[in-house]
Scaffold this motif. Structure first.
Motif, mmCIF file in Angstrom:
data_model
loop_
_atom_site.group_PDB
_atom_site.id
_atom_site.type_symbol
_atom_site.label_atom_id
_atom_site.label_comp_id
_atom_site.label_asym_id
_atom_site.label_seq_id
_atom_site.Cartn_x
_atom_site.Cartn_y
_atom_site.Cartn_z
ATOM 1 N N ILE A 1 0.832 -1.210 0.000
ATOM 2 C CA ILE A 1 0.000 0.000 0.000
ATOM 3 C C ILE A 1 0.866 1.259 0.000
ATOM 4 N N ASN A 2 1.940 1.258 0.831
ATOM 5 C CA ASN A 2 2.838 2.421 0.903
ATOM 6 C C ASN A 2 3.500 2.693 -0.443
ATOM 7 N N ARG A 3 3.913 1.624 -1.145
ATOM 8 C CA ARG A 3 4.536 1.801 -2.460
ATOM 9 C C ARG A 3 3.561 2.434 -3.440
ATOM 10 N N LEU A 4 2.328 1.985 -3.361
ATOM 11 C CA LEU A 4 1.319 2.596 -4.236
ATOM 12 C C LEU A 4 1.215 4.099 -3.975
ATOM 13 N N ILE A 5 1.248 4.501 -2.688
ATOM 14 C CA ILE A 5 1.122 5.920 -2.326
ATOM 15 C C ILE A 5 2.327 6.715 -2.808
ATOM 16 N N THR A 6 3.561 6.200 -2.516
ATOM 17 C CA THR A 6 4.768 6.942 -2.920
ATOM 18 C C THR A 6 4.895 7.028 -4.427
ATOM 19 N N ASN A 7 4.515 5.989 -5.159
ATOM 20 C CA ASN A 7 4.566 6.034 -6.633
ATOM 21 C C ASN A 7 3.655 7.141 -7.160
ATOM 22 N N ILE A 8 2.471 7.184 -6.615
ATOM 23 C CA ILE A 8 1.536 8.226 -7.065
ATOM 24 C C ILE A 8 2.068 9.606 -6.704
ATOM 25 N N PHE A 9 2.638 9.785 -5.478
ATOM 26 C CA PHE A 9 3.179 11.075 -5.040
ATOM 27 C C PHE A 9 4.302 11.532 -5.957
ATOM 28 N N LEU A 10 5.237 10.636 -6.245
ATOM 29 C CA LEU A 10 6.381 10.998 -7.089
ATOM 30 C C LEU A 10 5.912 11.348 -8.486
ATOM 31 N N ILE B 1 5.938 9.697 3.341
ATOM 32 C CA ILE B 1 6.867 10.429 2.470
ATOM 33 C C ILE B 1 8.203 10.631 3.166
ATOM 34 N N PHE B 2 8.174 11.071 4.457
ATOM 35 C CA PHE B 2 9.414 11.306 5.188
ATOM 36 C C PHE B 2 10.175 9.993 5.467
ATOM 37 N N SER B 3 9.459 8.905 5.522
ATOM 38 C CA SER B 3 10.136 7.624 5.794
ATOM 39 C C SER B 3 10.811 7.057 4.555
ATOM 40 N N ASP B 4 10.491 7.592 3.381
ATOM 41 C CA ASP B 4 11.106 7.136 2.139
ATOM 42 C C ASP B 4 12.131 8.176 1.695
ATOM 43 N N ILE B 5 13.404 7.787 1.671
ATOM 44 C CA ILE B 5 14.491 8.746 1.408
ATOM 45 C C ILE B 5 14.344 9.385 0.038
ATOM 46 N N ALA B 6 14.052 8.585 -0.965
ATOM 47 C CA ALA B 6 13.958 9.107 -2.330
ATOM 48 C C ALA B 6 12.818 10.109 -2.443
ATOM 49 N N THR B 7 11.735 9.764 -1.827
ATOM 50 C CA THR B 7 10.573 10.659 -1.891
ATOM 51 C C THR B 7 10.858 11.972 -1.169
ATOM 52 N N LEU B 8 11.481 11.912 0.012
ATOM 53 C CA LEU B 8 11.812 13.113 0.780
ATOM 54 C C LEU B 8 12.783 13.991 0.018
#
Length: 1726
Positions: free
Chosen positions: A546-555, A586-593
């Motif tokens: 689920i988290n990957r789905l969220i970060t992919n959409i955010f990026l 978002i903050f927990s994912d380095i690439a996203t941050l």
């Protein structure tokens, strides 16, 4: 109870009767309705043949005939009425039957009568229980309940006859009928017996329902031609459906064994095809009952369905999905599910005839025909029960099922209210078929939710869809990894595709793309949030999915934003929402941050300036969300400074302001008070504050206001404290300067209305913030609260528009309410109240502050209402702050006490006025007044009285505070009371004199409204005094003894300086002031105070005598003693000591010489002045026994001696200097005259000489007044004297001797009054005019006639007495003038054109000018100033004089006056009179004259104050009435030509309602007077008859057999409408003809010449008499008697020899301009 004829009272007799012929008939009736299984067919045929209602009624009637001798007479009578066809009769009969049964019920177990009638009732019941009218059915079952409750088991012989109808009534469509039917069954049989009863009557029930279902039709069931086809069908449907329910009821209640006892009957029913045809009946009620039976059979007796499954399956299932009535789908599905569960093979059997699944598809395609909430939840249970072999017949079952399922979405039967049922059904059905679901159907749901809502936005509720999808996605995630991955992948691709396309797929042109994108974003966030927050995710792997789905959409969204700033608003919304809702992910994912930090350092600053404001708001949200999760303060400050620097560099002011507002308003660190000060921002905001008073565009100003607000109220510290204070100070300064500019007219600076509006709008927003209010109350800015409070009381003026003022007021009210209701303020009310009180006090003492005392009081009242509404102690505390101390009061009052006004020139003798000090109230005194013309002193007084009126002076008397505070408060309120009384006297001085100088208020303009205000103030002060005294004396009675004791030590109490702590000390303080400076003023205050104290304390005569002793021995000044005497007099009038005191004073005066009286010094040392003033004060005007007669005679003689010795007084003062002494002497003589009237009369000459001398003096109006009063007293004594009394005759003789000279003086005074017609008179001058008007009533006409024109001007003088006196004098003159003119006109020849009679020029001018001036309109429009009222009264009196002319005039003279009257005068008067009576207005009702006798009007009783409400309407009615009496033709002419339809109708109705009945009655009464009747009927030739009902007078003239009738009928609105006249001739008993020309003279007399009926009838009689004497009618007027001069026709035509009236010929020649005969047209030689 009345017995039937030949009925025995014994039981045995009853049995015998029953066993005979009666019993045979009873048996016949009883068996007529019974059926058995053996003869059911035969009975059915019989019933069919006799099934009509007419036949049934006939049979019932026959039954009643047979039973007439069996049942009692009352019941028999009721039963006969029941046999009637009409519903009303049946209902009444049933009501009577119910009453009869209740009476039986009261008799206990006595069933006599009922038992005999039960057979008859059974026949009635089976018919009435199925009646078309539900009221009849209900009443029938109600009676049935009473019968069975009484009879119980005695009902058994007739049970089978009624059981069928009875049981079906359990299921009547009307719930009340069904309930009562069931209750009757339960009342008749106990629980354990009921099934036995059903078993007992099972065959009859089944026979009955078989007959109904198989044999009855709507026509045969009703059989009456008196009801409509619709009613027939409704009844048929109800009875048939009840029959099906009855069968189901039997099956439910009885066991299979019991049912088998009537198995043949059941089989006959179930095997008959017609029985099941009702499954497709058009009536839903019948179909519903069939569904219920199917359900019952499926559960209770499935064997019967199974036996007939082959035939029933198709009949039932082929129709089930074609039922389109959603109301019965609940029963449909209950039966279908039960049937399918019990007999699944039925679907296969039915499909052999016709495939059943297409029927189901069709049902789904049309959205279950609207029964979404019922049908869709039942689909899954249905599918689960369908046999597999059925589904295998259609390999595309699921595809077709779901295809049609989706089609149902567009059917129009699904909306937001039931879409959840659709979606839930879709999800639940698909969950069991995952393979098909995931790839095709389930993802279709996801697609529909995210992007397909455009076409179904009104079908589904997004929240319900989100919850359902989330639940099932998580379910897939935990149960099937492959399936969930497939679904999430397809979902991710759909989202990314939409983000990259920056729009939703397939958006129609009429859609809002931005709104749809935002909707898509919100739905996506909701779904992701629901998935992320789910507690059902069990593994870490699933969570990471689920988290990957969220970060992919955010990026993806962030990358899209970096490409270009011109992206969709929806994209920024999506990115901001993702950042806010999933910041932790978002903050927990380095690439996203890292990607987010790069964006904020770079592209963010470019985008924030270029994007539209909504997108900028989303960017700011991202910015603050990011900073909120940053820990390093330096980094946060860095990002903040960078943002501010970027924004401030923007050249576009609008964008700059909006972005800054957004940046600051969105700034939030929760409870972490981080400081983000920025010097550039502080400077910029301060500069914006300065620009508020500049010309700005509206949008820019609004943005500045918003930016300043968000900066000031920011939860973090955006502004430095000093910067914040500077901004607030500038805003507060704008408000403060506006207040000064508005209220004090100080042009401090050029204020723009926009600047004050801006400042107020900012404070309006700030006041909603509790933290800011707390800061404000602790700062040095509290004055702004007081200024904002002031703005609540703004009023519209010329400087600002009404809209602007209203905006300021509303904003101020909102701010104030926020302040009052704020939790920070609730605990600090006292501080807030202190701020407002201080503001009010400072402005109250500022004379330049333009606020009225009432408005100041309203400010105080509002602060109390808002903060301390029910707290008396706090209210007292607030009010006490406005009370002044003695020093302050004296400072304000001293200038006005020094300015002594003449109090009252004509006070009563008890007045404390001793010398007439000249008025110093001129413009020479320099006082400062506010904009309302009030001094500070007046302002304070009015303000405090307003508060006292609101809260009562008792509020200061309650013990709500500590002792010391209470003493201080008591002192202040006593001082206040004393000052208010002083204020009262000062007001009285100005009002009495009506002085137009400068006093406690600026009266230079003479504005009446201000005088009225202060008159009202006087009333309020007096009321407050009485309330205060009542309260004080009720708690602590007044100690008169102690008070006298203190007063006895005069020197001590005058020197003491005690506090005013109670009522006694208040009284003593008043005396002390009266003994010092301004003694005259304070003595009047003392009189006002002590008289009220004596009254409320109920002073006794003995105590009053002790006060009198104090006066005798007192060393206080004369003014104080006079005040005390004046106050004590009501309590001492019967006291011997008081009489002795009066006689003692008179005795002392008798011992004085002229030199002791006529001296200038009027101090206490002047014994003459003192004794005379005290003596006059002790007596009332009407007290004829205040002195002993001998003492009065001696005093009168001594007064004569004084005037005889006056020439011998050394250095005598002039009359002018001693006018006050002469005035007092005149008052004393006025008191002495009644006592000495029967003594030797030599003093009359002396008194009349004094009067004449005093009247000749011009120096004193007061002396003139007293002289006139004295003369009036003498005239009254003369008028009441006995003619034989020589002494009093001498008074009359002396009056006659002096009257010419005195009347001449009075006439001059009277004419002088005309100069004051446009002035408001003082009370003093009005008092003088009261006396003058009384005396001048008797003025001779010789004195008035030379100045008659001036008299009309006096009609307008604002004094009712003078106006009525003038009217009386003018009426006398009018009468004399009209009599003289009438005599002259009788002498003058009729053809003489030189004579002309007109109204006096002064009278005509007064009336004409009245309509050119404003006072008449002013009164009508509600402006009731005193001058307008009096001038209007004068105008009406002038019209009364006009009408008085017609009281004394002859017919000839009347025509002259009417000619003058018709010349515009009447056209002006009548509309105004009708307007006064309320006839012109369409809003108000006309004045109600029912309570008033308008036929007379006594002007002497007129009250000017009641003029507008009562006086003027009644006076107008009186004048209109008199006009109708004197010249109705003129009124009629005006009315006929009236162009205003509303007024025309109103006058007609009003006249008919009030005036016509009076005038008609008067005309009839006049004819019925004995003298008139005797004159008309004296020679028996004429007979008068009255028809009051038709307002008709009939005069019959008879000679021998000849008779002529004249009928005069007065219409209802006579005389506004003309009288109707008819004449008929009779010769014997034969009617000859209608002689219309005989009635013409009569009509002319009444309708044209305004004559009465009496005059007309006399003319008629004379005409007829002369006609029979041989005289012919004048061919011009058709009358023998001339209508003008009552002469005979004497002028013959030389040619045709016809004779004419001389006046008729004259008028004919003048109108035709030709001297020819009216008949032969030949030359007429006169």
């Amino acid at each position: 109870m009345v017995k039937a004829k030949n009925q025995s009272s014994s039981k045995s007799s009853s049995k015998q009767a029953k066993s005979g012929r009666g019993a045979e008939k009873a048996a016949k009736v009883a068996t007529s309705g019974k059926k058995t299984s053996a003869n059911s067919s035969e009975e059915s045929t019989k019933n069919k043949n006799r099934g009509t209602e007419a036949n049934a009624s006939s049979e019932l009637g026959e039954s009643l005939v047979n039973f007439t001798g069996v049942i009692d007479a009352d019941l028999s009578f009721i039963m006969k009425k029941l046999a009637k066809r009409d519903t009303t009769t049946k209902l009444k009969a049933l009501e009577e039957l119910e009453g009869y049964l209740h009476a039986k019920e009261a008799e206990g177990n006595n069933v006599t009568g009922l038992e005999d009638a039960v057979e008859v009732w059974a026949n009635f019941y089976v018919r009435l229980a199925i009646d078309s009218d539900h009221r009849v059915r209900l009443a029938t079952n109600t009676c049935h309940l009473l019968i069975v409750s009484k009879l119980k088991k005695r009902l058994a012989p007739n049970l089978k006859e009624i059981i069928g109808v009875w049981v079906t009534s359990f299921f009547d469509q009307n719930k009340d009928v069904a309930r009562v039917a069931m209750e009757s069954f339960q009342a008749a049989f106990s629980v354990e017996k009921r099934n036995e009863v059903l078993l007992f009557g099972q065959a009859e029930i089944l026979n009955y329902v078989s007959e109904v279902i198989f044999q009855k039709t709507p026509e045969t069931l009703n059989g009456s031609k008196y009801i409509s086809q619709e009613e027939m069908e409704q009844k048929y449907a109800r009875v048939v459906s009840s029959s099906y329910y009855a069968i189901a009821y039997l099956i439910e209640q009885l066991g299979e064994i019991e049912l088998s006892k009537a198995i043949e009957l059941y089989d006959n029913l179930f095997d008959n095809p017609k029985f099941w045809e009702n499954l497709s009946n058009q009536n839903p009620l019948i179909r519903k009952s069939c569904y219920n039976l199917i359900k019952t059979l499926s559960t209770k007796w499935p064997k019967k369905i199974e036996e007939r499954l082959e035939s029933l399956s198709y009949v039932y299932l082929s129709n089930i999905f074609n039922d389109k009535d959603a109301r019965i789908h609940g029963d449909l599905w209950d039966s279908l599910l039960m049937f399918t569960r019990s007999f699944p093979q039925s679907w296969v059997i039915a499909s052999k005839e016709k495939p059943m699944l297409p029927e189901l598809y069709h049902f789904l395609e049309f959205g279950a025909f609207g029964s979404v909430n019922v049908s869709y939840p039942s689909l899954l249970p249905l599918i689960s029960q369908l046999p597999p072999e059925l589904l295998s017949t259609d390999r595309e079952f699921y595809s077709k099922f779901f295809t049609n399922f989706w089609k149902g979405l567009t059917s129009g039967t699904i909306d937001r209210s039931n879409s959840a049922s659709f979606f839930k059904a879709k999800s639940e059905n698909e969950r069991d078929i995952q393979t098909y679901l995931i790839d095709k159907e389930f993802f279709r749901l996801v697609e529909l939710y995210l992007v397909g809502f455009q076409g179904a936005e009104n079908k589904f509720q997004a929240r319900n869809m989100c919850n359902a999808l989330s639940t099932h996605i998580i379910s897939l995630l935990t149960k099937s990894k492959d399936a969930s991955d497939l679904l999430l992948e397809r979902t991710r691709n759909l989202v990314i595709q939409t983000i990259n396309n920056d729009a939703l797929p397939e958006i129609s042109s009429n859609r809002n793309a931005e709104a749809d994108y935002k909707e898509f974003s919100q739905r996506l966030i909701d779904l992701l949030g629901s998935l992320s927050a789910s507690t059902k995710i069990e593994t870490r792997e699933d969570r990471e999915t689920i988290n990957r789905l969220i970060t992919n959409i955010f990026l993806t969204a962030l990358a899209k934003c970096e490409q270009s700033w011109s992206q969709s608003e929806g994209l920024y919304f999506l990115l901001a929402t993702l950042t806010r809702d999933f910041i932790d992910i978002i903050f927990s994912d380095i690439a996203t941050l890292k990607a987010l930090e790069n964006f904020l350092d770079g592209k963010f600053h470019e985008n924030i300036i270029l994007v539209p404001l909504p997108s900028a708001n989303y960017l700011i949200d991202i910015f603050w969300t990011f900073l909120t999760h940053k820990k390093d303060s330096h980094e946060i400050q860095h990002y903040w400074n960078a943002l501010i620097s970027t924004v401030l560099k923007t050249e576009d002011m609008d964008s700059k302001l909006k972005i800054l507002s957004c940046s600051i308003s969105n700034r939030s660190f929760g409870n972490d008070p981080r400081q983000l000060f920025n010097e550039e921002l502080d400077v910029f905001l301060l500069s914006l504050t300065n620009t508020l008073n500049e010309q700005l565009e509206e949008d820019i100003r609004e943005q500045i206001e918003n930016l300043l607000y968000v900066a000031l109220v920011s939860t973090g510290y955006i502004l430095k404290p000093e910067s914040r204070m500077n901004i607030l100070n500038k805003l507060a300064d704008i408000i403060s300067k506006f207040i000064q500019h508005y209220f004090a007219s100080e042009n401090i600076f050029n204020i723009r209305k926009e600047s004050i509006l801006s400042s107020l709008r900012i404070f309006d927003k700030l006041s909603a913030n509790s933290e800011f209010l707390g800061f404000l109350l602790n700062s040095n800015l509290t004055s702004v609260i007081g200024n904002i409070y002031e703005l609540i009381f703004l009023k519209t003026n010329g400087g600002l528009g009404e809209d602007t003022i209203n905006t300021l007021i509303e904003a101020s009210k909102r701010i104030w309410q926020e302040i009052v209701q704020n939790r920070e303020v609730i605990g600090r009310k006292d501080s807030l109240a202190g701020i407002i009180v201080q503001k009010i006090k400072s402005t109250l003492f500022d004379i330049h502050y333009s606020v009225s005392p009432t408005d100041f009081a309203q400010r105080v009242i509002k602060i109390i209402q808002d903060l301390y509404e029910n707290d008396r102690a706090k209210i007292q505390e607030i009010l006490a702050q406005f009370l002044l101390d003695d020093k302050q009061w004296r400072e304000f009052s001293e200038p006005f006490l020094s300015l002594m006004l003449e109090s009252s020139l004509f006070s009563e003798p008890q007045s404390i006025t001793t010398t007439p000090e000249a008025s110093q109230a001129g413009l020479s005194h320099s006082f400062t007044y506010d904009s309302y013309g009030l001094s500070i002193y007046a302002r304070q007084g009015l303000f405090l009285v307003e508060l006292i009126n609101k809260y009562g002076i008792e509020i200061f008397h309650k013990k709500n505070c500590e002792d010391d505070e209470e003493d201080e408060l008591t002192i202040k309120i006593n001082i206040l009371l004393l000052e208010l009384l002083s204020f009262y006297i000062l007001c009285a001085n100005v009002i009495s004199a009506h002085n137009t100088g400068r006093h406690i208020w600026d009266a230079t303009s003479g504005e009446e409204r201000k005088f009225q205000i202060f008159k009202t103030l006087q009333v309020d002060i007096l009321s407050a005094l009485k309330r205060y005294l009542s309260t004080s004396l009720s708690e602590t009675p007044f100690n008169f003894k102690e008070c006298l004791s203190r007063l006895g030590h005069t020197t001590d109490f005058l020197e003491e300086d005690d506090e005013i702590i109670d009522l006694q000390s208040l009284l003593i303080e008043t005396i002390k002031r009266a003994h010092g400076d301004h003694s005259r003023h304070w003595s009047r205050v003392l009189e006002l105070l002590i008289s009220n104290v004596f009254s409320i304390a109920n002073l006794s005569t003995p105590m009053a005598e002790k006060f009198l002793e104090f006066v005798k021995t007192s060393s206080l000044n004369l003014e104080i003693n006079l005040a005390l005497i004046s106050s004590l007099r009501p309590y001492l009038e019967l006291s011997a000591k008081y009489k002795a005191f009066q006689n003692n004073l008179a005795g002392k005066l008798c011992n004085l010489d002229a030199k002791d009286i006529f001296i200038k010094d009027n101090s206490l040392k002047n014994n003459g002045w003192t004794y005379m003033s005290l003596l006059v004060t002790t007596a009332s005007k009407d007290d004829q026994f205040f002195l002993q007669q001998a003492r009065a005679r001696n005093l009168l003689q001594r007064i004569q001696t004084w005037y005889a010795e006056l020439k011998d007084v050394p250095e005598p003062a002039s009359y002018t200097e001693l006018v006050h002494v002469h005035t007092q002497v005149a008052r004393l003589l006025n008191l002495l005259v009644p006592i000495t009237q029967d003594l030797y009369a030599s003093h009359w000459n002396f008194i009349l000489q004094r009067i004449q001398t005093w009247l000749q003096l011009e120096s004193s109006l007061a002396l003139r007044y007293e002289a006139i009063q004295l003369y009036n007293r003498l005239e009254n004594l003369s008028a009441s004297s006995v003619p034989s009394d020589e002494l009093e005759n001498e008074l009359s003789l002396k009056l006659e001797e002096y009257q010419p000279q005195i009347y001449e003086l009075l006439a001059n005074f009277f004419f002088e009054v005309s100069t004051h017609k446009n002035e408001i008179l003082s009370d003093s001058y009005s008092t003088y005019l009261d006396a003058l008007s009384i005396t001048c009533q008797s003025l001779s006409l010789s004195l008035l006639t030379p100045k008659a024109s001036q008299l009309y001007e006096i009609l307008l003088v604002p004094h009712v007495g003078i106006q009525t006196c003038t009217y009386s004098l003018l009426r006398k003159m009018t009468k004399e003038k009209v009599v003289i003119l009438s005599e002259e006109l009788e002498i003058i020849s009729s053809s003489d054109n030189t004579f002309s009679a007109k109204f006096d020029e002064g009278l005509s001018t007064l009336i004409a000018e009245a309509h050119q001036k404003d006072y008449l309109k002013a009164v009508i429009n509600g402006d009731h100033n005193i001058l307008s009222l009096h001038h209007t009264f004068g105008y009406f009196l002038a019209w009364k004089l006009i009408l008085d002319h017609f009281d004394f005039t002859t017919q000839k003279l009347k025509s002259h006056y009417l000619d003058h009257l018709r010349n515009k005068m009447l056209d002006d008067f009548l509309p105004y009179a009708f307007q006064t009576m309320g006839l012109i207005s369409t809003v108000t009702k006309p004045f109600d004259l029912n309570k008033w006798d308008f036929t007379e009007f006594f002007v002497e009783a007129f009250e000017i104050e009641l003029g507008p409400e009562i006086g003027f309407p009644v006076l107008s009615a009186h004048l209109y009435y008199r006009a109708l009496r004197h010249f109705p033709s003129a009124i009629r002419g005006w009315w006929a030509e009236c162009k205003k339809r509303h007024l025309y109708v109103a006058v007609d109705n009003y006249t008919e309602k009030y005036f016509s009945p009076v005038i008609i009655q008067q005309q009839i009464d006049q004819i019925q007077r004995e003298d008139v009747k005797a004159q008309l009927q004296e020679d028996d030739k004429m007979l008068i008859r009255i028809a009051r009902a038709t307002n008709e007078v009939i005069a019959e003239f008879r000679i021998d057999e000849y008779a002529m009738e004249l009928s005069l009928r007065m219409p209802n609105s006579f005389p506004l409408r003309q009288i109707e006249a008819h004449t008929v001739e009779h010769l014997g008993k034969t009617e000859v003809k209608d002689l219309k020309k005989a009635q013409l003279p009569i009509q002319a007399v009444i309708n044209t010449q305004d004559g009465s009926l009496e005059v007309a009838l006399n003319l008629y009689k004379k005409n007829m008499s002369l006609h029979f004497e041989g005289y012919e009618d004048c061919p011009i007027c058709y009358s023998v008697i001339s209508l003008d001069d009552r002469s005979l026709p004497t002028k013959p035509c030389p040619t045709c020899k016809y004779r004419f009236h001389k006046l008729c010929l004259y008028k004919w020649f003048r109108s035709s301009n030709d001297v020819t005969c009216p008949l032969c047209r030949q030359f007429f030689n006169m």
